[in-house]
Motif scaffolding. Structure first.
Motif, mmCIF file in Angstrom:
data_model
loop_
_atom_site.group_PDB
_atom_site.id
_atom_site.type_symbol
_atom_site.label_atom_id
_atom_site.label_comp_id
_atom_site.label_asym_id
_atom_site.label_seq_id
_atom_site.Cartn_x
_atom_site.Cartn_y
_atom_site.Cartn_z
ATOM 1 N N UNK A 133 18.934 63.753 59.182
ATOM 2 C CA UNK A 133 19.791 63.089 60.148
ATOM 3 C C UNK A 133 19.558 61.596 60.276
ATOM 4 N N UNK A 134 18.471 61.087 59.685
ATOM 5 C CA UNK A 134 18.106 59.679 59.894
ATOM 6 C C UNK A 134 19.134 58.717 59.284
ATOM 7 N N UNK A 135 19.479 58.918 58.032
ATOM 8 C CA UNK A 135 20.455 58.045 57.387
ATOM 9 C C UNK A 135 21.832 58.170 58.007
ATOM 10 N N UNK A 136 22.225 59.398 58.339
ATOM 11 C CA UNK A 136 23.512 59.627 58.996
ATOM 12 C C UNK A 136 23.554 58.907 60.337
ATOM 13 N N UNK A 137 22.470 58.986 61.093
ATOM 14 C CA UNK A 137 22.404 58.311 62.399
ATOM 15 C C UNK A 137 22.487 56.799 62.246
ATOM 16 N N UNK A 138 21.813 56.243 61.237
ATOM 17 C CA UNK A 138 21.854 54.793 61.016
ATOM 18 C C UNK A 138 23.276 54.325 60.712
ATOM 19 N N UNK A 139 24.018 55.119 59.935
ATOM 20 C CA UNK A 139 25.397 54.761 59.633
ATOM 21 C C UNK A 139 26.278 54.788 60.865
ATOM 22 N N UNK A 140 26.119 55.812 61.683
ATOM 23 C CA UNK A 140 26.913 55.922 62.905
ATOM 24 C C UNK A 140 26.546 54.826 63.899
ATOM 25 N N UNK A 141 25.263 54.489 63.978
ATOM 26 C CA UNK A 141 24.820 53.381 64.843
ATOM 27 C C UNK A 141 25.509 52.090 64.440
ATOM 28 N N UNK A 142 25.505 51.787 63.140
ATOM 29 C CA UNK A 142 26.111 50.536 62.674
ATOM 30 C C UNK A 142 27.604 50.495 62.996
ATOM 31 N N UNK A 143 28.289 51.620 62.831
ATOM 32 C CA UNK A 143 29.723 51.667 63.152
ATOM 33 C C UNK A 143 29.936 51.480 64.653
ATOM 34 N N UNK A 144 29.065 52.064 65.479
ATOM 35 C CA UNK A 144 29.192 51.898 66.927
ATOM 36 C C UNK A 144 29.101 50.431 67.323
ATOM 37 N N UNK A 145 28.168 49.693 66.705
ATOM 38 C CA UNK A 145 28.027 48.266 67.010
ATOM 39 C C UNK A 145 29.280 47.505 66.573
ATOM 40 N N UNK A 146 29.821 47.844 65.395
ATOM 41 C CA UNK A 146 31.036 47.187 64.925
ATOM 42 C C UNK A 146 32.210 47.483 65.857
ATOM 43 N N UNK A 147 32.323 48.735 66.316
ATOM 44 C CA UNK A 147 33.408 49.082 67.242
ATOM 45 C C UNK A 147 33.276 48.310 68.558
ATOM 46 N N UNK A 148 32.044 48.107 69.017
ATOM 47 C CA UNK A 148 31.830 47.325 70.230
ATOM 48 C C UNK A 148 32.312 45.894 70.046
ATOM 49 N N UNK A 149 31.999 45.312 68.889
ATOM 50 C CA UNK A 149 32.452 43.950 68.616
ATOM 51 C C UNK A 149 33.976 43.875 68.522
ATOM 52 N N UNK A 150 34.592 44.919 67.993
ATOM 53 C CA UNK A 150 36.058 44.947 67.945
ATOM 54 C C UNK A 150 36.652 45.003 69.349
ATOM 55 N N UNK A 151 35.973 45.710 70.235
ATOM 56 C CA UNK A 151 36.441 45.715 71.626
ATOM 57 C C UNK A 151 36.374 44.311 72.213
ATOM 58 N N UNK A 152 35.295 43.579 71.925
ATOM 59 C CA UNK A 152 35.186 42.207 72.415
ATOM 60 C C UNK A 152 36.358 41.364 71.920
ATOM 61 N N UNK A 153 36.789 41.619 70.677
ATOM 62 C CA UNK A 153 37.898 40.849 70.099
ATOM 63 C C UNK A 153 39.242 41.205 70.732
ATOM 64 N N UNK A 154 39.459 42.493 70.973
ATOM 65 C CA UNK A 154 40.795 42.973 71.334
ATOM 66 C C UNK A 154 40.963 43.353 72.802
ATOM 67 N N UNK A 155 39.838 43.645 73.490
ATOM 68 C CA UNK A 155 39.876 44.174 74.852
ATOM 69 C C UNK A 155 40.655 45.491 74.931
ATOM 70 N N UNK A 156 40.726 46.191 73.816
ATOM 71 C CA UNK A 156 41.445 47.463 73.748
ATOM 72 C C UNK A 156 40.513 48.592 74.204
ATOM 73 N N UNK A 157 40.857 49.322 75.256
ATOM 74 C CA UNK A 157 40.003 50.427 75.721
ATOM 75 C C UNK A 157 39.727 51.474 74.643
ATOM 76 N N UNK A 158 40.639 51.627 73.677
ATOM 77 C CA UNK A 158 40.416 52.596 72.597
ATOM 78 C C UNK A 158 39.225 52.191 71.731
ATOM 79 N N UNK A 159 39.047 50.888 71.524
ATOM 80 C CA UNK A 159 37.896 50.419 70.741
ATOM 81 C C UNK A 159 36.596 50.650 71.510
ATOM 82 N N UNK A 160 36.642 50.449 72.829
ATOM 83 C CA UNK A 160 35.457 50.725 73.634
ATOM 84 C C UNK A 160 35.114 52.208 73.575
ATOM 85 N N UNK A 161 36.125 53.053 73.688
ATOM 86 C CA UNK A 161 35.888 54.502 73.587
ATOM 87 C C UNK A 161 35.334 54.865 72.221
ATOM 88 N N UNK A 162 35.861 54.242 71.163
ATOM 89 C CA UNK A 162 35.364 54.522 69.818
ATOM 90 C C UNK A 162 33.888 54.162 69.688
#
Length: 488
Positions: A133-162
């Motif tokens: 699960x370690x590598x899988x978790x690292x990949x999901x963590x990185x995507x979560x951080x990217x989705x957070x940054x996309x929320x900062x860009x768009x202010x779209x609640x869907x990106x925050x939920x993602x």
């Protein structure tokens, strides 16, 4: 550097990363922990896996187990198929790393440096090739951080939920990531509410994400409660201090190479700790000057994730009396460290120019190149070194079987912790080795059997016991592993 050249370099880094982990996933045999997941946990019902109904075992990384169940149900039991979920995690990690690197938008130098840092830990790369699960978790963590940054860009609640969903899935891949999840959620909610102190507006943005959060918390309650009772959680390799935990992670990351003398891991841990502390200070200062608005500069948000995860780890140890993290459990720190170092390089470049950024980028890049050149390989594992030559041994038995014209498979005994790898490859028999070898009944730590045809072990006390009845016929290169044959 023009955009086309930069894109080619970034694409080359991703391609090398992908090829490296895919080749290792195909070449290396299943290890003891992977076999335990595949044989013990995957066959169980989905509800059992989700809630640890029969066994709350830390080795059962829930999301990884469920995805292996799906993949093997579709494609069969080849060892590469068992590793498809973690390879999917690696693909997500590469995708997120590419996008996060481009967010350090202060020049090609910083973006390339950022990509090198994301892929700059050979110990982390190892876990992208093994079905854990370690590598899988690292990949999901990185995507979560990217989705957070996309929320900062768009202010779209869907990106925050993602971002909340991917962070929650990262925890499902490995419950250790609760230490990341808690500060990640805290910072995101702080970012939402500090941007507009209107509760109505903030609630509108955060409502979908908070619903997702509550769903995950409800799903985690039962498995976490049962897992907390497992003795391994409390007793596994207890470490005295947080610094010692980080030191072990650093030691594994450099494969204990002596770059700065015998105490290289200690020296590099001190340098890393001092560097991250300085970056944290800068991030807090920039946050204060922006009236605590995290969205004013997403790099502040990213740079604060690592120190807050460290604080969460210390708090967890103090409150639950569990040990600090061993090296493999602390793997998720690396992508957060890569983000922090990238933010530092970006801020230096932005404030003081190219030369100041090079003063940070150059030594770290050289260390990355040297460490990568000395540690990457296509044949061995640092974590599971005793399982990486299962195919070598089985191929030896195949050749001996053919040369001797046998009609019955050899019986091969092994040390107890080496049995799982052979069990997987002989039971699933994807390469036909079951014709040439079979195992005695599963056993714990016991002396070598006297009547087995072969005995495979780590050279040491057990092998010395075996040599009364066996002769060494094969020494595995660059290791202490030996294959012995019963005396005739």
């Amino acid at each position: 550097m023009n955009q086309q050249t930069e894109n080619r370099i970034l694409a080359a880094i991703v391609a090398l990363f992908g090829a490296y982990i895919a080749i290792r996933a195909f070449r290396l045999p299943i290890t003891v922990d992977e076999a335990s997941t595949a044989i013990n946990h995957v066959p169980r019902l989905v509800v059992d896996t989700l809630f640890y109904e029969r066994e709350a075992n830390p080795n059962n990384h829930i999301l990884n187990t469920l995805l292996i169940k799906i993949m093997t149900g579709i494609f069969g039991w080849h060892h590469f198929v068992v590793r498809l979920p973690v390879l999917t995690g690696a693909a997500m990690y590469a995708w997120a790393a590419l996008h996060l690197s481009k967010r350090m938008a202060t020049g090609s130098l910083i973006r390339i440096f950022s990509m090198l840092m994301f892929f700059g830990n050979p110990y982390l790369l190892e876990f992208f090739s093994f079905a854990r699960g370690y590598g899988l978790a690292a990949g999901l963590l990185a995507v979560a951080v990217e989705m957070a940054c996309r929320f900062f860009d768009t202010q779209d609640p869907k990106q925050l939920r993602a971002s909340f969903i991917f962070a929650g899935l990262a925890v499902y891949a490995n419950f250790t990531l609760l230490i990341f999840w808690a500060p990640f959620i805290f910072l995101l909610l702080l970012a939402v509410y500090s941007e507009d102190w209107s509760l109505k507006s903030a609630w509108t943005k955060s409502k979908p994400a908070l619903i997702a959060l509550l769903v995950f918390v409800a799903l985690w309650f039962a498995p976490l409660k049962r897992l907390s009772r497992d003795s391994e959680i409390v007793n596994w390799n207890e470490l005295g201090t947080y610094f010692e935990s980080v030191q072990r992670i650093v030691r594994a990351s450099i494969h204990a190479n002596a770059y700065l003398g015998n105490g290289s891991d200690l020296a590099l841990t001190r340098i890393l700790t001092a560097g991250i502390s300085a970056i944290t200070g800068v991030a807090l200062f920039r946050l204060a000057t922006r009236r605590f608005r995290l969205q004013a500069d997403p790099r502040i948000f990213m740079a604060l994730l690592l120190p807050l995860a460290a604080v969460a780890n210390v708090a967890q140890v103090r409150l639950t009396h569990t040990p600090y993290l061993e090296a493999r459990l602390g793997l998720f720190y690396w992508p957060l460290a890569a983000v922090s170092l990238s933010c530092a390089a970006s801020w230096l470049h932005e404030r003081y120019g190219r030369k100041a950024a090079i003063a940070l980028v150059l030594p770290l890049s050289l260390l990355w190149l040297v460490n990568t050149a000395r540690t990457v390989n296509l044949d061995k594992s640092l974590e599971w070194y005793h399982d990486t030559d299962t195919f070598t041994v089985l191929e030896y038995l195949k050749q001996a079987y053919t040369a001797e014209g046998r009609s019955e498979p050899y019986i091969i005994d092994t040390e107890w912790f080496m049995q799982n790898s052979f069990i997987f490859h002989l039971e699933k028999d994807t390469y036909g080795y079951a014709k040439y070898a079979k195992l005695p009944p599963f056993h714990g730590n016991q002396p070598p059997l006297k009547d087995a045809d072969y005995y495979y072990a780590i050279s040491g006390d057990r092998t010395q016991e075996a040599l009364v009845n066996y002769d060494i016929v094969l020494r595995i290169p660059e290791s202490s592993l030996v294959l012995c044959r019963r005396k005739r």
